[in-house]
Scaffold this active site. Structure first.
Site, PDB file in Angstrom:
ATOM      1  CG  LEU A 278      -2.210   0.763   1.187  1.00  0.00           C
ATOM      2  CD1 LEU A 278      -3.058   0.443   2.404  1.00  0.00           C
ATOM      3  CD2 LEU A 278      -2.021   2.240   1.049  1.00  0.00           C
TER       4      LEU A 278
ATOM      5  CD  GLN B 284      -7.745   1.203  -3.296  1.00  0.00           C
ATOM      6  OE1 GLN B 284      -7.466   1.630  -2.170  1.00  0.00           O
ATOM      7  NE2 GLN B 284      -7.738  -0.077  -3.576  1.00  0.00           N
TER       8      GLN B 284
ATOM      9  CG  HIS C 136     -13.433   7.636  -0.894  1.00  0.00           C
ATOM     10  ND1 HIS C 136     -13.820   7.811   0.407  1.00  0.00           N
ATOM     11  CD2 HIS C 136     -12.352   6.808  -0.872  1.00  0.00           C
ATOM     12  CE1 HIS C 136     -13.022   7.112   1.195  1.00  0.00           C
ATOM     13  NE2 HIS C 136     -12.131   6.496   0.451  1.00  0.00           N
TER      14      HIS C 136
END
Ligand code: TPP
Ligand code: MG
Length: 755
Positions: free
Chosen positions: A474, A498, A547
């Site tokens: 990650l 991501q 996000h």
């Protein structure tokens, strides 16, 4: 360690430390009083017990002197405007040992104090001249073989030295990536441009070893080795005890790295060739034979300050300076030369002077050579584009068997399926690309078995196995470092970030590194890659800024980067083909922004209409770079420029506007956000009665600004125009997000303002 006898050092209290360092050498040799021995044979140890033979010593000494005299020359000629860079290698010349003990095909990512390394590596190929090549780089001449005059940089195509930027530590992730790629290639049957047992060499300073970008590379190297996966990288920490003016705590580098598991520590004395050679050799052999990440702690010192502009005498005591200069590794080399009997005093002084003359002569010659004098020349290697070749490559469809296998049979080919939505078609397009390019690799966080957070990559792991589709640790910096490493070894990396907000975590790997390689290597090195990023706002039920980041300003201003953003599945497929072709043909670094909120969108106007699903374009179809998609091309009353989520939003708003204002509305999907196609925008704006720019990004520095500028610069600024754009804020959670992002009602309201 030989130090200068005190009486000599004490004489030197002047301001120009370069002159003093130079004088120290000649005086040290001139005043040498040791006994004269019979010179050892070429293959005999230079001194009893040394692993270095006499011939090796001679060559290393010469490399050291070349490096030193390039530094001294730069200090003199800088003030005459014949040289434009004075960060030197003095005190670090022992790094020549690392070059001697490795191969010219071991890719090297070097610290800026690598003059000794370079001079020594130049020996590995016949007919090359480190002095002239370096002089051309110092002079910023167009003839500089490393960068074509764009930077004073250590670099060489034939010698596998990939030029580095001035950003410290930023090269460690890609050096690790290159090392991993070397061994990974075999597992996918890819043939390397270098021998299979190559290692990657990466040098940096002691202060730099603390940098986050360095630390993440050490961590990722250890993470890899911990799993018994090969990562043959030789990290060379050139420890001079200082970073500009900040001292590294004594013993810190050893303490920090000596006992890290899975990062194998070696120490070498870089100040003493006779002593250090065997130590460096052990580290190199360990790295090559075990394929494990290896940390070579190389003792160096820093002579003559950080750069020519660093007048150490203004901030350090003279006693301290004199002590540092007394530890000059060239004095130690002179002592070895004289003590061994390899050189007489006169011969050594003559060698020193001959190299001095050579460096000055090369610099004077370099000063007469051409400079970069036209903007076109400066920019030529930045973003090469050969449209016909890219088109042919994007449309190439000669991989029918591979795609049958990837999709699992003719009946499963996506063009034989009903129309689908974005997420599915991106996945299908990726299957196609991976079938077409056996050297392609897809990796990132969660992309493998799970298929990514949004299952876009689902199925790829099964189809192409762990060797080509894999989860990384990650860390976005490492993901992008790996991408560059794979690209350096001729593979086609498709890294995934991501979320767009997390690109910023690692942006320098694209901005400072990947996108700049072609520029700073004069297009001799390329690191083609296609970075996929789940992007933009409007997610319902999964919110918050991180996000739903709607700003792509940080991508748009990266020189040379191609940024594409499809709004529908068929465009995604043809765009991906073009991006991979741009990477393959022109070496381009590309970003593919996937609007998350459109991943699953199937309908356009009414629930269940399925109007935002499209037939999959069969291989052979591709999209031209810069070409937008125009809906309702003939309409002139209102032209809406938009992209991404704005496209279906504008199409819906257009219906309302047509009903309420009786206007015919054209919607232009830009699709390509960098470079913006100004000519296309102008052509679409030309006969518009009114213009609306719908930009889901933020007001400041958003795409909309670029669109409006293109319109104004085309002389169409008189056309009534409105901009509908996101607010200059972070995106909040839940319903409040829709307050900051433009919506359909805003588009309709803006149209009314134009009425
Ligand atoms: C990311 C980054 N921050 C700051 C700088 C400015 N800078 C250049 S060299 C340097 C010190 C580096 O010291 P060290 O790593 O010990 O290398 P040395 O110069 O001593 O060989 C700094 C702070 C930079 N180039 N890059
Ligand atoms: Mg340092």
């Amino acid at each position: 360690m030989t130090t200068m006898p005190a009486p000599i050092a004490a004489r030197h209290k002047g301001f120009n430390r370069a002159e003093i360092v130079d004088q120290n050498f000649t005086e040290f040799v001139g005043e040498w009083r040791g006994e004269v021995r019979t010179a050892p044979r070429g293959d005999a140890p230079v001194l009893p017990g040394s692993a270095l033979d006499a011939q090796g010593f001679r060559e290393l000494l010469e490399s050291q002197l070349i490096s030193r005299h390039l530094d001294l020359m730069a200090r003199v000629l800088r003030v005459q405007n014949k040289v434009f860079y004075t960060i030197g290698s003095s005190g670090h010349e022992g790094n020549a040992m690392v070059a001697r003990l490795t191969r010219h095909t071991d890719p090297a990512f070097l610290h800026y104090r690598s003059g000794g390394f370079m001079a020594e590596r130049f020996r590995k190929l016949p007919g090359m001249d480190p002095v002239m090549d370096s002089a051309l780089s110092f002079a910023a001449s167009k003839d500089d073989p490393a960068s074509g005059g764009r930077h004073k940089v250590w670099g060489s195509k034939p010698l596998w030295v990939l030029p580095q930027t001035s950003t410290i530590a930023s090269h460690l992730p890609k050096a690790l990536g290159t090392a991993i790629a070397i061994d990974h290639a075999r597992r996918i049957g890819h043939s390397l441009p270098i021998p299979d047992d190559s290692i990657a060499i990466c040098s940096f300073g002691d202060a730099s070893s603390n940098h986050a970008t360095a630390q993440t590379a050490f961590n990722a190297a250890a993470w890899t080795a911990y799993q018994k996966l090969p990562a043959p990288v030789l990290f060379v920490c050139e420890d001079n005890g200082i970073g500009i003016s900040v001292k590294t705590p004594t013993g810190w580098v050893a303490s920090n790295f000596q006992s890290r598991s899975n990062l194998d520590y070696f120490y070498a004395d870089g100040l003493d060739l006779a002593e250090g050679y065997a130590q460096v050799q052990r580290a190199v052999e360990h790295c090559r034979s075990t394929r494990r990440p290896t940390f070579l702690h190389l003792r160096t010192t820093r002579i003559m300050g950080h750069a020519g502009t660093d007048f150490e005498i203004e901030w350090r005591s003279i006693e301290e300076l004199v002590a540092v200069e007394a530890g000059d590794p060239l004095l130690r080399s002179a002592a070895i030369a004289l003590e061994s009997g390899l050189y007489s005093k006169d011969a050594l002084l003559e060698l020193n002077e001959s190299i001095r003359r050579r460096c000055f002569a090369a610099a004077e010659e370099a000063d007469r050579r051409p400079k970069l004098e036209r903007l076109d020349d400066v920019m030529a290697p930045l973003a090469p584009y050969t449209p016909a070749k890219v088109k042919a490559e994007a449309e190439r469809a000669d991989y029918a068997d591979a795609r049958l296998k990837a999709f699992g049979g003719a009946d499963k080919l996506p063009e034989n399926q009903p129309p689908r939505h974005l997420a599915i078609q991106i996945g299908q397009a990726l299957h196609d690309i991976m079938a077409k390019y056996p050297e392609s690799l897809l990796f990132g966080e969660d992309v493998a078995q799970k298929g990514g957070v949004y299952t876009v990559t689902k199925g790829l792991h099964k189809a192409f196995r762990n060797t080509r589709v894999f989860n990384t640790l990650l860390d976005e910096t490492i993901i992008l470092g790996l991408a560059q490493g794979y690209a350096n070894m001729g593979m086609l990396p498709i890294p995934e970030i991501q979320y767009l907000a997390y690109f910023h975590n690692a942006g320098d790997q694209i901005r400072g590194e990947a996108a700049s390689l072609q520029f700073f290597s004069n297009d001799q090195y390329r690191n083609p890659l296609v970075m996929r990023v789940a992007s933009l706002g409007y997610q319902r039920g999964f919110g918050g800024h991180f996000h739903n980041d709607n700003s792509i300003a940080a991508l748009r201003d990266i020189p040379g980067l191609v940024v594409g953003c499809p709004s529908r599945g068929d465009d995604a497929a043809t765009m991906l083909r073009t991006l991979t072709a741009l990477a393959k043909v022109d070496g381009r670094v590309c970003a593919f922004l996937e609007p998350i909120a459109l991943y699953m969108t199937k309908d356009l106007y009414e629930a269940g209409d399925g109007a935002w699903q499209f037939a999959y374009p069969a291989p052979g179809e591709a999209m031209t770079l810069g070409e937008g998609r125009v809906y309702n091309e003939k309409a002139k009353d209102l032209v809406v420029f938009t992209f991404g989520n704005g496209v279906p939003m504008a199409l819906r708003a257009a219906r309302t506007i047509e009903a309420e204002l009786k206007w015919k509305v054209r919607v232009v999907d830009l699709r390509w956000l960098a470079p913006l196609n100004d000519a296309f925008i102008a052509a679409q704006a030309k006969n518009a009665k009114r213009i609306l720019v719908l930009d889901e990004g933020r007001k400041s520095a958003g795409v909309g600004e670029g669109v409006i500028t293109a319109i104004v610069e085309a002389g169409l600024g008189a056309t009534p125009l409105q901009r509908v754009v996101g607010a200059d804020t972070f995106t909040p959670l839940a319903g409040a997000a829709f307050l900051v992002l433009p919506g359909e009602a805003d588009v309709v309201a803006a149209a009314h303002k134009l009425a």
